[in-house]
Write a protein that holds these residues in place. Structure first.
Motif, PDB file in Angstrom:
ATOM      1  N   LEU A 174       0.832  -1.203   0.000  1.00 28.84           N
ATOM      2  CA  LEU A 174       0.000   0.000   0.000  1.00 28.84           C
ATOM      3  C   LEU A 174       0.867   1.254   0.000  1.00 28.84           C
ATOM      4  O   LEU A 174       0.566   2.233  -0.695  1.00 28.84           O
ATOM      5  CB  LEU A 174      -0.927  -0.020   1.212  1.00 28.84           C
ATOM      6  N   ASP A 175       1.945   1.222   0.784  1.00 28.81           N
ATOM      7  CA  ASP A 175       2.852   2.374   0.826  1.00 28.81           C
ATOM      8  C   ASP A 175       3.686   2.480  -0.445  1.00 28.81           C
ATOM      9  O   ASP A 175       3.967   3.588  -0.914  1.00 28.81           O
ATOM     10  CB  ASP A 175       3.781   2.264   2.039  1.00 28.81           C
ATOM     11  N   ASP A 176       4.052   1.336  -1.022  1.00 23.36           N
ATOM     12  CA  ASP A 176       4.983   1.352  -2.153  1.00 23.36           C
ATOM     13  C   ASP A 176       4.296   1.523  -3.502  1.00 23.36           C
ATOM     14  O   ASP A 176       4.781   2.271  -4.360  1.00 23.36           O
ATOM     15  CB  ASP A 176       5.804   0.057  -2.158  1.00 23.36           C
ATOM     16  N   LEU A 177       3.139   0.848  -3.689  1.00 26.46           N
ATOM     17  CA  LEU A 177       2.533   0.804  -5.018  1.00 26.46           C
ATOM     18  C   LEU A 177       1.133   1.399  -5.087  1.00 26.46           C
ATOM     19  O   LEU A 177       0.575   1.526  -6.182  1.00 26.46           O
ATOM     20  CB  LEU A 177       2.490  -0.648  -5.528  1.00 26.46           C
ATOM     21  N   GLY A 178       0.530   1.718  -3.957  1.00 25.25           N
ATOM     22  CA  GLY A 178      -0.775   2.350  -3.989  1.00 25.25           C
ATOM     23  C   GLY A 178      -1.923   1.406  -3.683  1.00 25.25           C
ATOM     24  O   GLY A 178      -1.756   0.194  -3.504  1.00 25.25           O
ATOM     25  N   LEU A 179      -3.136   2.001  -3.642  1.00 26.20           N
ATOM     26  CA  LEU A 179      -4.324   1.280  -3.179  1.00 26.20           C
ATOM     27  C   LEU A 179      -4.726   0.149  -4.116  1.00 26.20           C
ATOM     28  O   LEU A 179      -5.030  -0.959  -3.658  1.00 26.20           O
ATOM     29  CB  LEU A 179      -5.483   2.264  -3.007  1.00 26.20           C
ATOM     30  N   SER A 181      -3.002  -1.635  -6.283  1.00 25.70           N
ATOM     31  CA  SER A 181      -2.065  -2.760  -6.198  1.00 25.70           C
ATOM     32  C   SER A 181      -2.231  -3.506  -4.882  1.00 25.70           C
ATOM     33  O   SER A 181      -2.163  -4.745  -4.834  1.00 25.70           O
ATOM     34  CB  SER A 181      -0.631  -2.257  -6.347  1.00 25.70           C
ATOM     35  N   VAL A 208      -5.961  10.882  -6.639  1.00 24.95           N
ATOM     36  CA  VAL A 208      -4.960  10.696  -5.589  1.00 24.95           C
ATOM     37  C   VAL A 208      -5.640  10.829  -4.226  1.00 24.95           C
ATOM     38  O   VAL A 208      -6.364  11.794  -3.963  1.00 24.95           O
ATOM     39  CB  VAL A 208      -3.827  11.728  -5.726  1.00 24.95           C
ATOM     40  N   ASP A 210      -5.260  10.555   0.160  1.00 28.15           N
ATOM     41  CA  ASP A 210      -4.274  10.633   1.229  1.00 28.15           C
ATOM     42  C   ASP A 210      -4.095   9.260   1.861  1.00 28.15           C
ATOM     43  O   ASP A 210      -4.911   8.347   1.678  1.00 28.15           O
ATOM     44  CB  ASP A 210      -4.685  11.668   2.279  1.00 28.15           C
ATOM     45  N   HIS A 211      -3.009   9.106   2.596  1.00 21.26           N
ATOM     46  CA  HIS A 211      -2.663   7.787   3.151  1.00 21.26           C
ATOM     47  C   HIS A 211      -3.735   7.282   4.106  1.00 21.26           C
ATOM     48  O   HIS A 211      -4.042   6.082   4.119  1.00 21.26           O
ATOM     49  CB  HIS A 211      -1.320   7.863   3.870  1.00 21.26           C
ATOM     50  N   GLU A 214      -6.678   5.856   2.105  1.00 22.12           N
ATOM     51  CA  GLU A 214      -6.292   4.578   1.500  1.00 22.12           C
ATOM     52  C   GLU A 214      -6.240   3.469   2.539  1.00 22.12           C
ATOM     53  O   GLU A 214      -6.673   2.339   2.272  1.00 22.12           O
ATOM     54  CB  GLU A 214      -4.942   4.723   0.809  1.00 22.12           C
ATOM     55  N   TYR A 218      -8.516   0.107   2.574  1.00 19.91           N
ATOM     56  CA  TYR A 218      -7.859  -1.198   2.576  1.00 19.91           C
ATOM     57  C   TYR A 218      -8.324  -2.049   3.762  1.00 19.91           C
ATOM     58  O   TYR A 218      -8.646  -3.235   3.591  1.00 19.91           O
ATOM     59  CB  TYR A 218      -6.348  -1.010   2.623  1.00 19.91           C
TER      60      TYR A 218
END
Length: 303
Positions: A174-179, A181, A208, A210-211, A214, A218
């Motif tokens: 989630l941090d590296d490739l996004g929601l 992925s 886009v 925010d964290h 996301e 998730y």
């Protein structure tokens, strides 16, 4: 008011009471008394109706479903009581949202810590065990070599399970490739682990996020899949992510046996608390034998 009106009517009306009382006079008095009681009861019921609505709301209000309020109209003490109750709900919902945010953030921090320790300590130790078992198996004779190979395979499976737990606790993808992925990886692992069929429908032009948003999306998807695997007795699930009307909507639907709204468990209440964290709306539709659909609508962050 009814008593005053009846008194004025008696004073102005040309009505007399004989001694002894006549039958017609008795009938008039009884009918008048009945009309007065009915009118008084109707007025009393009308005046107490706001209190009845307030009592029903008091017994059914749920802070995880914000926005439940009573309309305020008229004057006097009852509207002021309703106004005070609505203000109290505003304060309680704000306090609940703040405390839930602190708890969930602390929970995520603890998950990251546990995942880090599993990865650094347990994962590395099991990797070292695999290497030792491999060297021992190369030098061993039969049947010891087969037993060491079996131990090596068991250790490898345990290491894979530890890695799976680490991904559940801390979704690094989630941090590296996004929601998208992260959800694709989550649903792929879920289908592999449970054997259920999972259909993915993700919009390609998601804005886009925010964290925090996301992460909530998730975690709600993760909890929804877990609930479906444990309780739904489903064969097929559909996970969707769409963008429309300044919001992103996550949908998880199954073809299982459904749930009853009155029996929402800790998992669903946890999802409602996460939804409050970002001001999202969580809608759950279900019926026995008709499956369950969980829809989380998260507003886009303001620029």
């Amino acid at each position: 008011m009814v008593l005053g009106f009846a008194t004025a009517l008696l004073l102005w009306a040309p009505v007399t009471v004989s001694v002894p009382i006549l039958l017609t006079e008795a009938v008039v008095l009884v009918v008048g008394m009945g009309v007065m009681l009915v009118a008084n009861g109707a007025l009393l019921r009308w005046g107490l109706a706001p209190l009845e609505r307030l009592t029903r709301l008091m017994t059914t209000v749920d802070l995880l479903r914000p926005g439940q309020r009573l309309p305020i109209s008229g004057g006097g003490e009852v509207p002021e009581l309703i106004r005070t109750f609505n203000a109290m709900l505003d304060r309680l919902e704000n306090e609940r949202a703040t405390s839930s945010a602190r708890v969930l953030l602390a929970q995520e921090a603890e998950r990251r810590r546990i995942a880090q320790e599993l990865h650094d300590e347990v994962g590395q130790s099991m990797t070292a065990i695999l290497l030792v078992l491999g060297r021992a198996a190369d030098d061993a004779e039969e049947p010891l070599r087969d037993e060491l190979h079996q131990a090596q395979e068991i250790t490898r499976e345990s290491l894979d399970e530890v890695r799976r737990l680490v991904r559940r606790l801390r979704p690094g993808v989630l941090d590296d490739l996004g929601l998208i992925s992260a959800l694709s990886s989550l649903t792929h692992d879920f289908a592999t682990h449970t054997g259920l069929r999972v259909v993915r429908r993700f919009d390609a032009d998601l804005p886009v996020l925010d964290h925090e948003t996301e992460l909530v999306l998730y975690r709600v998807a993760q909890e929804s899949l877990t609930n479906a695997a444990r309780h739904a007795d489903a064969e097929r699930l559909e996970v969707g992510l769409a963008h429309a009307d300044a919001a992103v909507t996550l949908t998880v639907a199954d073809d299982g046996r459904g749930i009853e709204a009155a029996h929402e468990g800790a998992g669903i209440r946890g999802m409602r608390e996460r939804a409050l964290l970002i001001g999202a709306a969580l809608d759950i539709t279900s019926a026995p034998g008709a499956g369950t659909r969980i829809r989380l609508t998260a507003p886009l962050p303001r620029k």
